[in-house]
Scaffold this motif. Structure first.
Motif, PDB file in Angstrom:
ATOM      1  N   GLU A   1       0.798  -1.225   0.000  1.00  0.00           N
ATOM      2  CA  GLU A   1       0.000   0.000   0.000  1.00  0.00           C
ATOM      3  C   GLU A   1       0.832   1.278   0.000  1.00  0.00           C
ATOM      4  O   GLU A   1       0.292   2.356  -0.245  1.00  0.00           O
ATOM      5  CB  GLU A   1      -0.929  -0.003   1.219  1.00  0.00           C
ATOM      6  N   CYS A   2       2.119   1.162   0.283  1.00  0.00           N
ATOM      7  CA  CYS A   2       2.938   2.376   0.381  1.00  0.00           C
ATOM      8  C   CYS A   2       4.224   2.291  -0.436  1.00  0.00           C
ATOM      9  O   CYS A   2       4.427   3.046  -1.372  1.00  0.00           O
ATOM     10  CB  CYS A   2       3.252   2.681   1.844  1.00  0.00           C
ATOM     11  N   LEU A   3       5.094   1.362  -0.072  1.00  0.00           N
ATOM     12  CA  LEU A   3       6.416   1.311  -0.700  1.00  0.00           C
ATOM     13  C   LEU A   3       6.337   1.040  -2.203  1.00  0.00           C
ATOM     14  O   LEU A   3       7.073   1.645  -2.983  1.00  0.00           O
ATOM     15  CB  LEU A   3       7.277   0.242  -0.014  1.00  0.00           C
ATOM     16  N   ASN A   4       5.450   0.122  -2.606  1.00  0.00           N
ATOM     17  CA  ASN A   4       5.359  -0.227  -4.022  1.00  0.00           C
ATOM     18  C   ASN A   4       4.598   0.797  -4.850  1.00  0.00           C
ATOM     19  O   ASN A   4       4.618   0.735  -6.088  1.00  0.00           O
ATOM     20  CB  ASN A   4       4.693  -1.600  -4.184  1.00  0.00           C
ATOM     21  N   THR A   5       3.930   1.727  -4.204  1.00  0.00           N
ATOM     22  CA  THR A   5       3.130   2.715  -4.935  1.00  0.00           C
ATOM     23  C   THR A   5       3.797   4.081  -5.016  1.00  0.00           C
ATOM     24  O   THR A   5       3.216   5.008  -5.559  1.00  0.00           O
ATOM     25  CB  THR A   5       1.750   2.870  -4.274  1.00  0.00           C
ATOM     26  N   HIS A   6       5.009   4.210  -4.462  1.00  0.00           N
ATOM     27  CA  HIS A   6       5.708   5.496  -4.482  1.00  0.00           C
ATOM     28  C   HIS A   6       7.149   5.315  -4.938  1.00  0.00           C
ATOM     29  O   HIS A   6       7.760   4.265  -4.706  1.00  0.00           O
ATOM     30  CB  HIS A   6       5.712   6.149  -3.089  1.00  0.00           C
ATOM     31  N   GLU A   7       7.666   6.339  -5.590  1.00  0.00           N
ATOM     32  CA  GLU A   7       9.084   6.409  -5.922  1.00  0.00           C
ATOM     33  C   GLU A   7       9.689   7.519  -5.074  1.00  0.00           C
ATOM     34  O   GLU A   7       9.305   8.681  -5.197  1.00  0.00           O
ATOM     35  CB  GLU A   7       9.297   6.679  -7.406  1.00  0.00           C
ATOM     36  N   PHE A   8      10.605   7.153  -4.224  1.00  0.00           N
ATOM     37  CA  PHE A   8      11.175   8.093  -3.260  1.00  0.00           C
ATOM     38  C   PHE A   8      12.446   8.721  -3.822  1.00  0.00           C
ATOM     39  O   PHE A   8      13.397   8.020  -4.164  1.00  0.00           O
ATOM     40  CB  PHE A   8      11.481   7.382  -1.941  1.00  0.00           C
ATOM     41  N   GLU A   9      12.424  10.053  -3.907  1.00  0.00           N
ATOM     42  CA  GLU A   9      13.583  10.769  -4.436  1.00  0.00           C
ATOM     43  C   GLU A   9      14.615  11.077  -3.358  1.00  0.00           C
ATOM     44  O   GLU A   9      15.776  11.328  -3.670  1.00  0.00           O
ATOM     45  CB  GLU A   9      13.134  12.061  -5.109  1.00  0.00           C
TER      46      GLU A   9
END
Length: 234
Positions: free
Chosen positions: A179-187
């Motif tokens: 629900e979080c890590l796989n749905t965002h790309e962290f810059e």
């Protein structure tokens, strides 16, 4: 007699080192004779088994929690920034209410980092009676062991090869990833901290759980506060 005296006063010395000491003392004796007498006296050096002493180790089956704050679980989740730099997330969850008191994000999280995170949490919520952890170096560190002993928290270590002993935290980690890590790309790490903390708050306050009667963790805690005013400690 002298071989026995040296062996008893220096229990980690083998026959070769004892022979060196004898020669320095003026004994004219060869190595083979020292070895024969050394064995006859049963003075052979035995391999030491190094065991870490856990002052707060809890042995045996962990008790089933019946109220908030009785038992937590901790684990780590790994992810990376868009530039490929890896970071870690310390996940902590209450086994009774499914509430997550903290998600600590960092490039390098050590036993001291775990202690710092739990120390901050302890200022706002009541610490549990026990915490389920695996045998990772962060959880078997002296820093965490001393913190647990000082705060009267038992460390409940999972059995080797039995990840199901910490299955609830594993399930929580799966939700965090899906629900979080796989749905965002962290810059950046700071962005990751903000997004993960926002997810934690949403998880606690707005995400209903089937195992909690379709209540959110925070709603479940509030609905049981009347009949469970005091948290029992094991």
């Amino acid at each position: 007699m002298r071989i026995r005296d040296i062996a008893m006063s220096r229990p980690r010395f083998g026959y070769e080192r004892i022979h060196v000491l004898l020669r320095r003392e003026g004994w004219h004796v060869n190595l083979k004779r020292v070895h024969r007498l050394y064995c006859l006296e049963g003075l052979q050096v035995r391999m030491r088994v190094r065991r870490k002493k856990h002052m707060s180790l809890h042995r045996g089956p962990a008790p089933v929690p019946t109220a908030p704050g009785q038992r937590w679980s901790m684990d780590f989740v790994h992810d990376q920034l868009v530039n490929g730099q890896a970071f870690r997330v310390l996940t902590v969850v209450d086994n009774w209410s499914r509430e997550s008191p903290v998600l600590e994000v960092g490039f390098r999280l050590t036993g001291s980092s775990v202690v710092e995170a739990l120390g901050r949490v302890g200022k706002t919520v009541r610490l549990p009676a026990s915490i389920t952890v695996d045998h990772g170096t962060e959880f078997t560190s002296r820093a965490l062991d001393f913190w647990a002993w000082e705060n009267k928290v038992q460390l409940d270590f999972t059995r080797p090869g039995k990840p199901t002993d910490n299955g609830l935290c594993g399930s929580f980690n799966g939700r965090l990833r899906d629900e979080c890590l796989n749905t965002h790309e962290f810059e950046s790490l700071e962005q990751a901290k903000r997004i993960i903390e926002a997810w934690r708050r949403d998880y606690n306050d707005h995400r209903p759980h089937g195992s909690l009667g379709k209540l959110t963790p925070s709603e479940y805690v509030k609905s049981n506060q009347v009949r469970l005013p005091e948290v029992a400690r094991f």
